[in-house]
Design a protein around this motif. Sequence first.
Motif, PDB file in Angstrom:
ATOM      1  N   GLN A  33      22.803  45.593   8.861  1.00 44.29           N
ATOM      2  CA  GLN A  33      21.543  45.651   7.661  1.00 44.29           C
ATOM      3  C   GLN A  33      20.626  46.211   8.453  1.00 44.29           C
ATOM      4  OE1 GLN A  33      21.718  44.942   4.451  1.00 44.29           O
ATOM      5  NE2 GLN A  33      23.731  44.760   4.870  1.00 44.29           N
ATOM      6  N   TYR A  34      20.388  46.196   9.586  1.00 46.36           N
ATOM      7  CA  TYR A  34      19.113  46.623  10.176  1.00 46.36           C
ATOM      8  C   TYR A  34      18.905  47.264  11.389  1.00 46.36           C
ATOM      9  CZ  TYR A  34      17.419  42.494   7.561  1.00 46.36           C
ATOM     10  OH  TYR A  34      16.925  41.646   6.614  1.00 46.36           O
ATOM     11  N   VAL A  35      20.089  47.276  12.264  1.00 43.74           N
ATOM     12  CA  VAL A  35      19.854  48.189  13.629  1.00 43.74           C
ATOM     13  C   VAL A  35      20.582  49.344  13.393  1.00 43.74           C
ATOM     14  CG1 VAL A  35      20.732  48.328  16.040  1.00 43.74           C
ATOM     15  CG2 VAL A  35      19.990  45.968  15.057  1.00 43.74           C
ATOM     16  N   PHE A  36      21.863  49.367  12.662  1.00 39.59           N
ATOM     17  CA  PHE A  36      22.520  50.694  12.437  1.00 39.59           C
ATOM     18  C   PHE A  36      21.775  51.645  11.419  1.00 39.59           C
ATOM     19  CE2 PHE A  36      26.739  48.587  13.514  1.00 39.59           C
ATOM     20  CZ  PHE A  36      26.487  48.491  14.755  1.00 39.59           C
ATOM     21  N   PRO A  37      21.094  51.208  10.372  1.00 44.62           N
ATOM     22  CA  PRO A  37      20.281  51.973   9.502  1.00 44.62           C
ATOM     23  C   PRO A  37      19.021  52.495  10.248  1.00 44.62           C
ATOM     24  CG  PRO A  37      21.089  50.166   8.261  1.00 44.62           C
ATOM     25  CD  PRO A  37      21.354  49.703   9.642  1.00 44.62           C
ATOM     26  N   TRP A  38      18.429  51.758  11.259  1.00 48.09           N
ATOM     27  CA  TRP A  38      17.325  52.310  11.890  1.00 48.09           C
ATOM     28  C   TRP A  38      17.751  53.282  12.940  1.00 48.09           C
ATOM     29  CZ3 TRP A  38      16.932  51.529  17.395  1.00 48.09           C
ATOM     30  CH2 TRP A  38      15.888  52.027  17.434  1.00 48.09           C
ATOM     31  N   ALA A  39      18.971  53.128  13.509  1.00 46.64           N
ATOM     32  CA  ALA A  39      19.500  54.171  14.669  1.00 46.64           C
ATOM     33  C   ALA A  39      20.106  55.310  13.908  1.00 46.64           C
ATOM     34  CB  ALA A  39      20.189  53.451  15.455  1.00 46.64           C
ATOM     35  N   GLU A  40      20.629  55.390  12.746  1.00 41.82           N
ATOM     36  CA  GLU A  40      21.346  56.454  12.227  1.00 41.82           C
ATOM     37  C   GLU A  40      20.505  57.749  12.170  1.00 41.82           C
ATOM     38  OE1 GLU A  40      22.661  59.096   9.418  1.00 41.82           O
ATOM     39  OE2 GLU A  40      21.019  57.845   8.840  1.00 41.82           O
ATOM     40  N   PRO A  41      19.368  57.604  12.087  1.00 39.22           N
ATOM     41  CA  PRO A  41      18.613  59.042  11.971  1.00 39.22           C
ATOM     42  C   PRO A  41      18.372  59.641  13.424  1.00 39.22           C
ATOM     43  CG  PRO A  41      17.133  57.646  10.545  1.00 39.22           C
ATOM     44  CD  PRO A  41      18.399  56.837  11.439  1.00 39.22           C
ATOM     45  N   LEU A  42      18.500  58.588  14.387  1.00 37.93           N
ATOM     46  CA  LEU A  42      18.527  59.225  15.604  1.00 37.93           C
ATOM     47  C   LEU A  42      19.548  59.779  16.406  1.00 37.93           C
ATOM     48  CD1 LEU A  42      16.321  55.887  16.901  1.00 37.93           C
ATOM     49  CD2 LEU A  42      15.457  58.201  16.256  1.00 37.93           C
ATOM     50  N   LEU A  43      20.988  59.568  15.671  1.00 40.17           N
ATOM     51  CA  LEU A  43      22.120  60.010  16.278  1.00 40.17           C
ATOM     52  C   LEU A  43      22.535  61.363  15.706  1.00 40.17           C
ATOM     53  CD1 LEU A  43      23.883  56.566  15.833  1.00 40.17           C
ATOM     54  CD2 LEU A  43      22.885  57.487  17.847  1.00 40.17           C
ATOM     55  N   PRO A  44      23.238  62.034  16.605  1.00 41.60           N
ATOM     56  CA  PRO A  44      23.505  63.513  16.188  1.00 41.60           C
ATOM     57  C   PRO A  44      24.817  63.664  15.331  1.00 41.60           C
ATOM     58  CG  PRO A  44      24.287  63.092  18.358  1.00 41.60           C
ATOM     59  CD  PRO A  44      23.493  61.728  17.718  1.00 41.60           C
ATOM     60  N   PHE A  45      24.798  62.817  14.311  1.00 34.89           N
ATOM     61  CA  PHE A  45      26.136  63.166  13.579  1.00 34.89           C
ATOM     62  C   PHE A  45      26.017  64.193  12.598  1.00 34.89           C
ATOM     63  CE2 PHE A  45      26.529  58.388  13.835  1.00 34.89           C
ATOM     64  CZ  PHE A  45      27.456  58.296  14.791  1.00 34.89           C
ATOM     65  N   ASN A  46      24.670  64.737  12.047  1.00 39.83           N
ATOM     66  CA  ASN A  46      24.790  65.877  11.379  1.00 39.83           C
ATOM     67  C   ASN A  46      24.729  67.132  12.041  1.00 39.83           C
ATOM     68  OD1 ASN A  46      25.250  64.374   8.935  1.00 39.83           O
ATOM     69  ND2 ASN A  46      22.805  63.611   8.748  1.00 39.83           N
ATOM     70  N   ASP A  47      24.595  67.115  13.348  1.00 39.13           N
ATOM     71  CA  ASP A  47      24.509  68.429  14.022  1.00 39.13           C
ATOM     72  C   ASP A  47      25.648  69.024  14.236  1.00 39.13           C
ATOM     73  OD1 ASP A  47      21.596  67.718  14.265  1.00 39.13           O
ATOM     74  OD2 ASP A  47      21.804  66.888  16.042  1.00 39.13           O
ATOM     75  N   VAL A  48      26.243  69.780  13.136  1.00 48.87           N
ATOM     76  CA  VAL A  48      27.516  70.470  13.373  1.00 48.87           C
ATOM     77  C   VAL A  48      27.538  71.783  14.200  1.00 48.87           C
ATOM     78  CG1 VAL A  48      28.531  69.292  11.586  1.00 48.87           C
ATOM     79  CG2 VAL A  48      27.265  71.255  11.199  1.00 48.87           C
ATOM     80  N   THR A  49      28.229  72.088  14.912  1.00 56.94           N
ATOM     81  CA  THR A  49      28.288  73.482  15.613  1.00 56.94           C
ATOM     82  C   THR A  49      29.077  74.605  15.034  1.00 56.94           C
ATOM     83  OG1 THR A  49      29.833  72.583  17.072  1.00 56.94           O
ATOM     84  CG2 THR A  49      27.658  72.497  17.631  1.00 56.94           C
ATOM     85  N   VAL A  50      29.994  74.189  13.928  1.00 52.47           N
ATOM     86  CA  VAL A  50      30.992  75.162  13.413  1.00 52.47           C
ATOM     87  C   VAL A  50      30.226  75.950  12.396  1.00 52.47           C
ATOM     88  CG1 VAL A  50      33.025  75.244  11.947  1.00 52.47           C
ATOM     89  CG2 VAL A  50      32.732  73.499  13.661  1.00 52.47           C
ATOM     90  N   ASP A  51      30.366  77.082  12.246  1.00 53.51           N
ATOM     91  CA  ASP A  51      29.622  78.119  11.516  1.00 53.51           C
ATOM     92  C   ASP A  51      30.356  78.332   9.974  1.00 53.51           C
ATOM     93  OD1 ASP A  51      27.829  79.887  10.491  1.00 53.51           O
ATOM     94  OD2 ASP A  51      28.834  81.587  11.364  1.00 53.51           O
ATOM     95  N   GLU A  52      29.669  77.936   9.107  1.00 56.19           N
ATOM     96  CA  GLU A  52      30.678  77.955   7.554  1.00 56.19           C
ATOM     97  C   GLU A  52      30.925  79.300   7.394  1.00 56.19           C
ATOM     98  OE1 GLU A  52      29.166  76.628   3.424  1.00 56.19           O
ATOM     99  OE2 GLU A  52      28.114  75.690   5.115  1.00 56.19           O
ATOM    100  N   GLY A  53      30.543  80.519   7.867  1.00 53.71           N
ATOM    101  CA  GLY A  53      31.146  81.761   7.558  1.00 53.71           C
ATOM    102  C   GLY A  53      32.558  81.931   8.355  1.00 53.71           C
ATOM    103  N   MET A  54      32.943  81.101   9.351  1.00 60.05           N
ATOM    104  CA  MET A  54      34.171  81.313   9.713  1.00 60.05           C
ATOM    105  C   MET A  54      35.145  80.359   9.503  1.00 60.05           C
ATOM    106  SD  MET A  54      32.979  83.052  13.246  1.00 60.05           S
ATOM    107  CE  MET A  54      34.452  82.902  14.063  1.00 60.05           C
TER     108      MET A  54
END
Length: 65
Positions: A33-54
């Motif tokens: 309820q509190y810790v994971f929602p607070w920490a989620e923006p700090l984690l790099p889950f949305n930093d993908v390195t795969v190019d969408e054109g390939m």
Amino acid sequence: MYGWIWRQLPGNAWLKALLSLVLVLGVVYLLFQYVFPWAEPLLPFNDVTVDEGMRAVAPVGPVAL
């Protein structure tokens, strides 16, 4: 540490087990309820390195080996 917590809980073994379960569930609830929602923006889950054109194209039909 867990032994210290077990010795601090009141009651017999069954009551201690029940209180331990309630404590664990309480900690899990607080984390979700509190810790994971607070920490989620700090984690790099949305930093993908795969190019969408390939994109890989799957072969159509049987493939001869």
